[in-house]
Design an enzyme around this catalytic site. Structure first.
Site, PDB file in Angstrom:
ATOM      1  N   ASP A  28      57.949  43.530  44.589  1.00 27.65           N
ATOM      2  CA  ASP A  28      57.016  42.909  43.653  1.00 27.65           C
ATOM      3  C   ASP A  28      55.753  42.516  44.403  1.00 27.65           C
ATOM      4  O   ASP A  28      55.556  41.361  44.774  1.00 27.65           O
ATOM      5  CB  ASP A  28      57.677  41.685  43.013  1.00 27.65           C
ATOM      6  CG  ASP A  28      56.910  41.179  41.793  1.00 27.65           C
ATOM      7  OD1 ASP A  28      56.109  41.952  41.237  1.00 27.65           O
ATOM      8  OD2 ASP A  28      57.133  40.029  41.395  1.00 27.65           O
TER       9      ASP A  28
ATOM     10  N   GLU B 133      49.747  47.698  35.297  1.00 24.02           N
ATOM     11  CA  GLU B 133      49.621  46.867  34.102  1.00 24.02           C
ATOM     12  C   GLU B 133      48.342  47.121  33.323  1.00 24.02           C
ATOM     13  O   GLU B 133      47.249  47.276  33.888  1.00 24.02           O
ATOM     14  CB  GLU B 133      49.690  45.382  34.495  1.00 24.02           C
ATOM     15  CG  GLU B 133      49.804  44.457  33.307  1.00 24.02           C
ATOM     16  CD  GLU B 133      50.571  43.191  33.634  1.00 24.02           C
ATOM     17  OE1 GLU B 133      50.538  42.263  32.802  1.00 24.02           O
ATOM     18  OE2 GLU B 133      51.201  43.115  34.697  1.00 24.02           O
TER      19      GLU B 133
ATOM     20  N   LYS C  22      52.747  48.900  32.286  1.00 27.03           N
ATOM     21  CA  LYS C  22      53.239  47.527  32.129  1.00 27.03           C
ATOM     22  C   LYS C  22      52.457  46.822  31.022  1.00 27.03           C
ATOM     23  O   LYS C  22      51.217  46.759  31.062  1.00 27.03           O
ATOM     24  CB  LYS C  22      53.078  46.794  33.464  1.00 27.03           C
ATOM     25  CG  LYS C  22      54.011  45.629  33.677  1.00 27.03           C
ATOM     26  CD  LYS C  22      53.887  45.161  35.119  1.00 27.03           C
ATOM     27  CE  LYS C  22      54.763  43.954  35.383  1.00 27.03           C
ATOM     28  NZ  LYS C  22      54.531  43.444  36.757  1.00 27.03           N
TER      29      LYS C  22
ATOM     30  N   THR D 289      56.724  43.404  30.051  1.00 24.06           N
ATOM     31  CA  THR D 289      56.794  42.269  30.968  1.00 24.06           C
ATOM     32  C   THR D 289      56.617  40.945  30.238  1.00 24.06           C
ATOM     33  O   THR D 289      56.400  40.911  29.028  1.00 24.06           O
ATOM     34  CB  THR D 289      55.746  42.431  32.086  1.00 24.06           C
ATOM     35  OG1 THR D 289      55.963  41.451  33.098  1.00 24.06           O
ATOM     36  CG2 THR D 289      54.332  42.305  31.537  1.00 24.06           C
TER      37      THR D 289
END
Length: 347
Positions: free
Chosen positions: A48, A120, A156, A180
């Site tokens: 991450d 994302e 994402k 998410t």
């Protein structure tokens, strides 16, 4: 060397004969493995971070990024060239430059991890289904331009109702999605029912909310509200045969991680990966799909009205989802300000 004396013939001098055998290769046992390596036997470990060097260190299967992580990486001197190249690509167009920057970091990460890289969508599109779909298509097109195929990328998206509907369309187009900011079973079920590839239910942020609400310093790992939330989602999915991958995220300590051993995937920060690397205590499987199948779990038919009502009734999920979107949006603005300065200097 161990020796014996050969006395078979009295007319010869005694001969020294070696009885040593080649040393046996020691077999590694669980106790020889650090906790990261043990965890990898039960769960797919994901890094991450947007820090390429940190990803190289821990050899994860996948990697996830978000605006906050990209911002942290973008201000590190070793990644200045990535930012500069994105600025040059954008030719003064801020939105184009920002997309290219996210793709550039993702491209570098894709050279290291063999699996998925999550990129994302702008959090400010969290309530805009069409805007999210169009942005995802743009990102996938940019990846394709540099030779990264769409089956390596997870788009994402924040798990609002609008985000879930965007993912439904994208998955139909073969664009895989990572939903998410999951804080409730309602979000998780909605994602599974539209065929999302993966969800990221948050652990630590749920614990943060309950610590504050209850005025406590913490929870035992098995009683951690975040751990319990991910466990409930995992069991629901396995009970009803959903293929959506459950990837626990947002950990505050390694005990939360170990309590979810057996989850499909766990995305872990470099700091906690290092803690797990430094520890060698036995890691036990906590989540088991074969056991979930026989659990007594109520099936929920997720409609938009049911989704909104369940979120309305869950103060924690409503607050943390909104807070998460605001936080990611704020970090996008910070990153945009850095990029604007570089654009001004170049153009």
């Amino acid at each position: 060397m161990t020796t014996t004396v050969d006395k078979s013939s009295p007319l010869q001098k005694p001969q020294l004969i070696s009885t040593d055998q080649p040393p046996l290769k020691k077999q590694r046992t669980v106790s020889d493995l650090n906790q990261v390596d043990q965890l990898k036997q039960l769960t797919t470990v994901v890094a991450d971070t947007g820090d390429v060097n940190a990803i190289k260190k821990f050899s994860p299967q996948d990697a996830t990024t978000n605006p906050s992580l990209i911002y942290k990486a973008a201000v590190m001197p070793e990644y200045a060239s990535i930012v500069d190249d994105a600025v040059a690509y954008g030719k003064g167009d801020l939105a184009l430059t920002m997309d290219k920057l996210a793709v550039a970091f993702g491209t570098e990460i894709s050279k290291i991890v063999p699996g998925y890289v999550s990129t994302e969508v702008d959090a400010r599109l969290s309530f805009d289904t069409e805007g999210t779909i169009n942005k995802a298509r743009d990102l996938i097109k940019m990846y394709d331009e540099v030779g990264v195929k769409k089956d390596r990328i997870l788009i994402k998206i924040a798990a609002t109702w609008e985000g879930v509907q965007a993912a439904k369309q994208l998955e139909k187009e073969g664009i895989t999605c990572n939903l998410t900011l999951i804080f409730s079973i309602a979000q998780a079920i909605a994602c599974a029912e539209v065929g999302c590839t993966l969800i990221s239910p948050f652990v630590g942020r749920i614990m943060d909310w309950h610590k504050k609400a209850k005025g406590v310093d913490g929870f035992a790992p098995s009683e951690d509200p975040g751990v319990m939330s991910v466990t409930a989602i995992y069991n629901y999915y396995k009970k009803y045969g959903y293929n959506t991958i459950v990837m626990g995220a947002s950990f505050r300590n390694k005990e939360e991680i170990l309590e979810l051993a057996g989850c499909d995937r766990l995305t872990i920060s470099p700091a906690l990966l290092q803690e797990l690397t430094n520890a060698s205590s036995n890691v036990q499987q906590k989540l088991d799909a074969s056991k979930a199948v026989n659990m007594d779990i109520l099936k929920i038919d997720m409609t938009e009205s049911t989704f909104r009502w369940m979120m309305n009734e869950d103060a924690m999920a409503t607050e943390k989802l909104a807070e998460g979107i605001r936080g990611f949006a704020a970090d996008i603005v910070k990153l945009e300000n850095i990029v604007k300065t570089k654009i001004s200097a170049k153009f």
